[in-house]
Design a protein around this motif. Structure first.
Motif, PDB file in Angstrom:
ATOM      1  N   THR A 271       0.809  -1.226   0.000  1.00 57.70           N
ATOM      2  CA  THR A 271       0.000   0.000   0.000  1.00 57.70           C
ATOM      3  C   THR A 271       0.839   1.271   0.000  1.00 57.70           C
ATOM      4  O   THR A 271       0.282   2.365   0.038  1.00 57.70           O
ATOM      5  CB  THR A 271      -0.911   0.030   1.238  1.00 57.70           C
ATOM      6  N   ALA A 272       2.157   1.158  -0.059  1.00 56.93           N
ATOM      7  CA  ALA A 272       3.016   2.341  -0.025  1.00 56.93           C
ATOM      8  C   ALA A 272       2.908   3.100  -1.347  1.00 56.93           C
ATOM      9  O   ALA A 272       3.177   2.555  -2.412  1.00 56.93           O
ATOM     10  CB  ALA A 272       4.468   1.933   0.230  1.00 56.93           C
ATOM     11  N   ASN A 273       2.492   4.360  -1.284  1.00 54.55           N
ATOM     12  CA  ASN A 273       2.429   5.196  -2.474  1.00 54.55           C
ATOM     13  C   ASN A 273       3.633   6.136  -2.505  1.00 54.55           C
ATOM     14  O   ASN A 273       4.536   6.043  -1.654  1.00 54.55           O
ATOM     15  CB  ASN A 273       1.110   5.974  -2.512  1.00 54.55           C
ATOM     16  N   LEU A 274       3.669   7.045  -3.460  1.00 53.58           N
ATOM     17  CA  LEU A 274       4.830   7.920  -3.590  1.00 53.58           C
ATOM     18  C   LEU A 274       5.049   8.825  -2.379  1.00 53.58           C
ATOM     19  O   LEU A 274       6.180   8.967  -1.917  1.00 53.58           O
ATOM     20  CB  LEU A 274       4.696   8.758  -4.866  1.00 53.58           C
ATOM     21  N   PRO A 275       4.014   9.481  -1.829  1.00 51.43           N
ATOM     22  CA  PRO A 275       4.264  10.286  -0.620  1.00 51.43           C
ATOM     23  C   PRO A 275       4.831   9.470   0.534  1.00 51.43           C
ATOM     24  O   PRO A 275       5.697   9.960   1.275  1.00 51.43           O
ATOM     25  CB  PRO A 275       2.881  10.861  -0.290  1.00 51.43           C
ATOM     26  N   TYR A 276       4.349   8.229   0.698  1.00 53.91           N
ATOM     27  CA  TYR A 276       4.909   7.401   1.767  1.00 53.91           C
ATOM     28  C   TYR A 276       6.336   6.985   1.436  1.00 53.91           C
ATOM     29  O   TYR A 276       7.180   6.858   2.329  1.00 53.91           O
ATOM     30  CB  TYR A 276       4.034   6.164   1.986  1.00 53.91           C
ATOM     31  N   ALA A 277       6.636   6.767   0.151  1.00 57.21           N
ATOM     32  CA  ALA A 277       8.006   6.447  -0.250  1.00 57.21           C
ATOM     33  C   ALA A 277       8.939   7.614   0.047  1.00 57.21           C
ATOM     34  O   ALA A 277      10.093   7.410   0.455  1.00 57.21           O
ATOM     35  CB  ALA A 277       8.041   6.093  -1.738  1.00 57.21           C
ATOM     36  N   VAL A 278       8.446   8.845  -0.149  1.00 54.92           N
ATOM     37  CA  VAL A 278       9.257  10.024   0.202  1.00 54.92           C
ATOM     38  C   VAL A 278       9.559  10.020   1.698  1.00 54.92           C
ATOM     39  O   VAL A 278      10.688  10.297   2.135  1.00 54.92           O
ATOM     40  CB  VAL A 278       8.526  11.315  -0.206  1.00 54.92           C
ATOM     41  N   TYR A 279       8.545   9.693   2.484  1.00 51.37           N
ATOM     42  CA  TYR A 279       8.709   9.668   3.943  1.00 51.37           C
ATOM     43  C   TYR A 279       9.750   8.628   4.360  1.00 51.37           C
ATOM     44  O   TYR A 279      10.658   8.916   5.156  1.00 51.37           O
ATOM     45  CB  TYR A 279       7.363   9.378   4.599  1.00 51.37           C
ATOM     46  N   THR A 280       9.647   7.411   3.829  1.00 51.36           N
ATOM     47  CA  THR A 280      10.589   6.359   4.222  1.00 51.36           C
ATOM     48  C   THR A 280      12.004   6.658   3.731  1.00 51.36           C
ATOM     49  O   THR A 280      12.983   6.393   4.432  1.00 51.36           O
ATOM     50  CB  THR A 280      10.127   5.005   3.669  1.00 51.36           C
ATOM     51  N   THR A 281      12.123   7.211   2.531  1.00 46.38           N
ATOM     52  CA  THR A 281      13.450   7.527   2.003  1.00 46.38           C
ATOM     53  C   THR A 281      14.113   8.626   2.814  1.00 46.38           C
ATOM     54  O   THR A 281      15.326   8.591   3.063  1.00 46.38           O
ATOM     55  CB  THR A 281      13.351   7.954   0.531  1.00 46.38           C
ATOM     56  N   PHE A 282      13.336   9.580   3.263  1.00 48.63           N
ATOM     57  CA  PHE A 282      13.914  10.714   3.983  1.00 48.63           C
ATOM     58  C   PHE A 282      14.182  10.385   5.452  1.00 48.63           C
ATOM     59  O   PHE A 282      15.279  10.636   5.965  1.00 48.63           O
ATOM     60  CB  PHE A 282      12.978  11.924   3.877  1.00 48.63           C
ATOM     61  N   TYR A 283      13.196   9.811   6.139  1.00 47.03           N
ATOM     62  CA  TYR A 283      13.306   9.636   7.586  1.00 47.03           C
ATOM     63  C   TYR A 283      13.903   8.291   8.004  1.00 47.03           C
ATOM     64  O   TYR A 283      14.361   8.157   9.148  1.00 47.03           O
ATOM     65  CB  TYR A 283      11.934   9.795   8.245  1.00 47.03           C
ATOM     66  N   GLN A 284      13.868   7.297   7.122  1.00 43.72           N
ATOM     67  CA  GLN A 284      14.427   6.000   7.482  1.00 43.72           C
ATOM     68  C   GLN A 284      15.751   5.733   6.778  1.00 43.72           C
ATOM     69  O   GLN A 284      16.719   5.329   7.421  1.00 43.72           O
ATOM     70  CB  GLN A 284      13.412   4.896   7.165  1.00 43.72           C
ATOM     71  N   ALA A 285      15.800   5.977   5.481  1.00 39.77           N
ATOM     72  CA  ALA A 285      17.057   5.799   4.759  1.00 39.77           C
ATOM     73  C   ALA A 285      17.948   7.028   4.836  1.00 39.77           C
ATOM     74  O   ALA A 285      19.140   6.937   4.535  1.00 39.77           O
ATOM     75  CB  ALA A 285      16.777   5.464   3.295  1.00 39.77           C
ATOM     76  N   HIS A 286      17.389   8.170   5.204  1.00 39.72           N
ATOM     77  CA  HIS A 286      18.136   9.429   5.328  1.00 39.72           C
ATOM     78  C   HIS A 286      18.836   9.815   4.023  1.00 39.72           C
ATOM     79  O   HIS A 286      19.896  10.431   4.039  1.00 39.72           O
ATOM     80  CB  HIS A 286      19.166   9.346   6.466  1.00 39.72           C
ATOM     81  N   ASP A 287      18.226   9.446   2.907  1.00 43.83           N
ATOM     82  CA  ASP A 287      18.773   9.793   1.592  1.00 43.83           C
ATOM     83  C   ASP A 287      18.045  11.040   1.109  1.00 43.83           C
ATOM     84  O   ASP A 287      16.970  10.967   0.507  1.00 43.83           O
ATOM     85  CB  ASP A 287      18.572   8.631   0.611  1.00 43.83           C
ATOM     86  N   TYR A 288      18.638  12.195   1.378  1.00 43.89           N
ATOM     87  CA  TYR A 288      17.976  13.455   1.072  1.00 43.89           C
ATOM     88  C   TYR A 288      17.864  13.691  -0.432  1.00 43.89           C
ATOM     89  O   TYR A 288      16.862  14.236  -0.917  1.00 43.89           O
ATOM     90  CB  TYR A 288      18.724  14.609   1.719  1.00 43.89           C
ATOM     91  N   GLY A 289      18.864  13.309  -1.197  1.00 41.40           N
ATOM     92  CA  GLY A 289      18.815  13.500  -2.641  1.00 41.40           C
ATOM     93  C   GLY A 289      17.730  12.672  -3.289  1.00 41.40           C
ATOM     94  O   GLY A 289      16.955  13.174  -4.113  1.00 41.40           O
ATOM     95  N   GLN A 290      17.637  11.384  -2.910  1.00 42.15           N
ATOM     96  CA  GLN A 290      16.618  10.509  -3.481  1.00 42.15           C
ATOM     97  C   GLN A 290      15.226  10.939  -3.053  1.00 42.15           C
ATOM     98  O   GLN A 290      14.286  10.936  -3.856  1.00 42.15           O
ATOM     99  CB  GLN A 290      16.870   9.070  -3.043  1.00 42.15           C
TER     100      GLN A 290
END
Length: 322
Positions: A271-290
């Motif tokens: 159920t992960a959509n693009l806004p949730y992918a932004v959240y996980t990439t930023f706050y969990q993976a800490h990949d600011y560029g991605q």
């Protein structure tokens, strides 16, 4: 004989007046005085909305991970290329499309049916209309929590409670008690969003119905047209612009939905959509560029849809002024 002196001043014949030379158009002095109070609001809007987006756009072309602060630099379009090659990100993009299309189409169909009902006169129509728009007024997080705990919970949720009650009416005590969040997670998210956005569609379509010329409908009824013929040949063509506007505006908002996915399923079970992918990439993976690249994609998709929505609104305004 002396010749008459020609002077630089010509005299017009009596009875004929030459028009005075037209003065150059001058800008009204009050134009800037009327626009000056809007400048602070314009500057505030640029600072609050455009500058952060420009910053996000710049970061999206960088290699920047907080877990590896030493490896930072310009990476070009690598972040965007990874968006369309990473299976998880492609899955988030496809989930966003499926979620948006399903929610918009179903809520649009339900909103059209409710708008047709609310266009009729009956006792208590104002109260019913107020109750129908209530889901749209609920805070999105509160709405998601309501569906997650009060409706979907397998132990004390309303849906399983209704199933138990119905089975007992027929003499059975073994009613099915499915776990909705684990068995049909995407449908669970879609149902909560449809419940929330159907009133929005109903309001837009109801406004379109009330702008329909009543004399044409009455003339059709006098000529013997049925309700289906009136809807097919009069109501639906009139509502076409309003249907497009409702679909476009609903798409803009549903594409950016984060609350329902985060609260109900936490992005799990597909159920992960693009806004949730932004959240996980930023706050969990800490990949600011991605994460910035993903955010830019969401904004670009929203702008494309919003452009068509603005054109539809402009066409509606032009039709009203004709």
């Amino acid at each position: 004989m002396s010749t008459p002196q020609v002077t630089g001043r010509l005299h017009a014949p009596p009875g004929r007046l030459r028009p005075a030379p037209a003065a150059a158009p001058r800008r009204p002095r009050g134009a800037w005085a009327r626009r000056a109070p809007l400048l602070p609001a314009l500057i505030f809007m640029v600072v609050v909305t455009q500058l952060p987006f420009v910053g996000t756009l710049v970061i999206s072309f960088m290699r920047w991970n907080a877990l590896d602060p030493g490896d930072k630099g310009f990476t070009g379009f690598d972040n965007y290329r990874e968006e369309f090659t990473d299976p998880q990100l492609r899955s988030a993009l496809s989930t966003t499309v499926v979620l948006t299309v399903t929610v918009v189409l179903v809520s649009l169909a339900l909103g059209l049916g409710l708008a047709l009902l609310m266009d009729r006169k009956f006792l208590g129509r104002g109260v019913v209309r107020t109750l129908l728009i209530t889901p749209f007024l609920v805070v999105p997080v509160a709405s998601a929590l309501l569906w997650k705990h009060a409706l979907y919970n397998a132990s004390y949720g309303l849906i399983n409670g209704v199933l138990t009650w119905v089975w007992r009416l027929f003499g059975s005590h073994s009613a099915p008690q499915p776990d909705w969040l684990s068995q049909v997670p995407k449908l669970a998210v879609e149902a909560s969003l449809i419940w929330q956005w159907t009133p929005f569609m109903m309001l837009i379509l109801l406004a379109g119905l009330q702008s329909r010329p009543s004399d044409v409908v009455e003339a059709a009824r006098v000529d013997g047209a049925t309700n289906w013929q009136i809807f097919r040949y009069l109501t639906f063509p009139h509502l076409r612009r309003y249907l497009e506007l409702a679909a476009l505006l609903g798409t803009v908002y549903v594409v950016q939905n984060f609350d329902a996915v985060f609260t109900i399923t936490s992005g799990g079970l597909g159920t992960a959509n693009l806004p949730y992918a932004v959240y996980t990439t930023f706050y969990q993976a800490h990949d600011y560029g991605q994460a910035s690249a993903e955010g830019v994609i969401v904004v670009v998709l929203s702008i494309i849809v919003a452009t068509f929505a603005l054109r539809t609104v402009s066409s509606l305004f032009r039709e009203e002024t004709l």
